[in-house]
Scaffold this active site. Sequence first.
Site, PDB file in Angstrom:
ATOM      1  N   HIS A 136      -8.107   1.134  -4.125  1.00  0.00           N
ATOM      2  CA  HIS A 136      -8.919   0.851  -3.242  1.00  0.00           C
ATOM      3  C   HIS A 136      -9.755   2.831  -2.233  1.00  0.00           C
ATOM      4  O   HIS A 136      -9.212   2.819  -1.748  1.00  0.00           O
ATOM      5  CB  HIS A 136      -8.352   0.746  -2.187  1.00  0.00           C
TER       6      HIS A 136
ATOM      7  N   HIS B 155      -1.331  -1.376  -4.683  1.00  0.00           N
ATOM      8  CA  HIS B 155      -2.093  -0.811  -3.607  1.00  0.00           C
ATOM      9  C   HIS B 155      -2.334   0.257  -3.024  1.00  0.00           C
ATOM     10  O   HIS B 155      -1.256   0.862  -2.720  1.00  0.00           O
ATOM     11  CB  HIS B 155      -2.553  -1.813  -2.594  1.00  0.00           C
TER      12      HIS B 155
ATOM     13  N   MET C 295     -11.523  -5.723   5.399  1.00  0.00           N
ATOM     14  CA  MET C 295     -10.837  -4.916   6.225  1.00  0.00           C
ATOM     15  C   MET C 295     -10.491  -5.618   7.557  1.00  0.00           C
ATOM     16  O   MET C 295     -11.465  -5.896   8.692  1.00  0.00           O
ATOM     17  CB  MET C 295     -10.915  -3.736   6.483  1.00  0.00           C
TER      18      MET C 295
ATOM     19  N   MET D 287      -8.669   8.135   0.081  1.00  0.00           N
ATOM     20  CA  MET D 287      -9.932   8.213   1.012  1.00  0.00           C
ATOM     21  C   MET D 287     -10.231   9.762   1.101  1.00  0.00           C
ATOM     22  O   MET D 287      -9.576  10.607   0.677  1.00  0.00           O
ATOM     23  CB  MET D 287      -8.313   8.125   2.163  1.00  0.00           C
TER      24      MET D 287
ATOM     25  N   ASP E 216      -6.875  -6.269   4.640  1.00  0.00           N
ATOM     26  CA  ASP E 216      -5.885  -4.868   4.762  1.00  0.00           C
ATOM     27  C   ASP E 216      -6.267  -4.265   5.740  1.00  0.00           C
ATOM     28  O   ASP E 216      -7.303  -4.354   6.068  1.00  0.00           O
ATOM     29  CB  ASP E 216      -6.221  -4.277   3.036  1.00  0.00           C
TER      30      ASP E 216
ATOM     31  N   ASP F 159      -4.630   3.307  -2.112  1.00  0.00           N
ATOM     32  CA  ASP F 159      -5.695   3.572  -0.388  1.00  0.00           C
ATOM     33  C   ASP F 159      -6.255   5.015  -1.171  1.00  0.00           C
ATOM     34  O   ASP F 159      -5.941   5.644  -0.816  1.00  0.00           O
ATOM     35  CB  ASP F 159      -5.827   2.945   0.460  1.00  0.00           C
TER      36      ASP F 159
ATOM     37  N   MET G 144     -11.960   4.593  -0.523  1.00  0.00           N
ATOM     38  CA  MET G 144     -12.956   4.475   0.411  1.00  0.00           C
ATOM     39  C   MET G 144     -13.444   6.158   0.460  1.00  0.00           C
ATOM     40  O   MET G 144     -12.772   6.928   0.550  1.00  0.00           O
ATOM     41  CB  MET G 144     -11.450   4.320   1.752  1.00  0.00           C
TER      42      MET G 144
ATOM     43  N   SER H 296       0.716  -1.295   0.129  1.00  0.00           N
ATOM     44  CA  SER H 296      -0.283   0.053   0.125  1.00  0.00           C
ATOM     45  C   SER H 296       0.477   1.450   0.422  1.00  0.00           C
ATOM     46  O   SER H 296       1.857   1.523   0.871  1.00  0.00           O
ATOM     47  CB  SER H 296      -0.685  -0.158   1.457  1.00  0.00           C
TER      48      SER H 296
END
Length: 245
Positions: free
Chosen positions: A68, A35, A139, A39, A175, A37, A70, A10
């Site tokens: 991913h 990966h 998660m 947010m 993750d 992330d 979020m 990540s």
Amino acid sequence: MTSEILIAPSILAADFARLGEEIAAIDAAGADWIHCDVMDGHFVPNISFGADVIRAIRPVTKKVFDVHLMIAPVDPYLEAFAKAGADVITVHAEAGPHLDRSLQAIRALGKKAGVSLCPSTPESTIEYVLDRLDLVLVMTVNPGFGGQAFLESQLEKIRRIRSMIGDRPIRLEVDGGITRDNAAAVAAAGVDTLVAGSAVFRGKGGADYAANIAAIRAAAEAGWGPKLQHSSAQSKRVSEGGRVR
């Protein structure tokens, strides 16, 4: 059943002042996927980066970008991340009212579709969308921050999801708090794709990153090994006309 362990570092744990260099380093160090992330400070209590950063770093590596999201709402942004270079786009089951529609939209953009479950979300949430999925992400921390401790309560959920997946070609990813110390346990539960942030980006660069990735992979493969042997034995019995009990 998949037969290969993948490690997806990540980049949330990378040095953002040298992000391109960090991605090149983990690519050379043996990362299978990258990966990303994303947010939004709304769905989760943190802000990371958006589609423009994905677009900027896409030329650095040919590895799969495992994005991913979020964020909520998510549907209005799917096209932007697809165009920025995402290969797999994972949305949260909790992030919108129409999960099936979101997964259809991802596939219509020509991307692989994933769904992520927060620790308190039961696996039954995805029962009726399994055939639209390429990946399920469990998660093992509450999403929003890197460096959190692994939640062992999620191991049983992982086992149940692996059972739900059955023979479908769906990757099962984990993750949150993944290290060489718990990689075997999650793999034994059924995970074949491991996201790790702090545990990969520890040390002074390439050689350290390679050692970290190799250690996580070795631990995961040790946990996954008996499952692979069992699967191979089942396949052999079926091919010989035997009945699997």
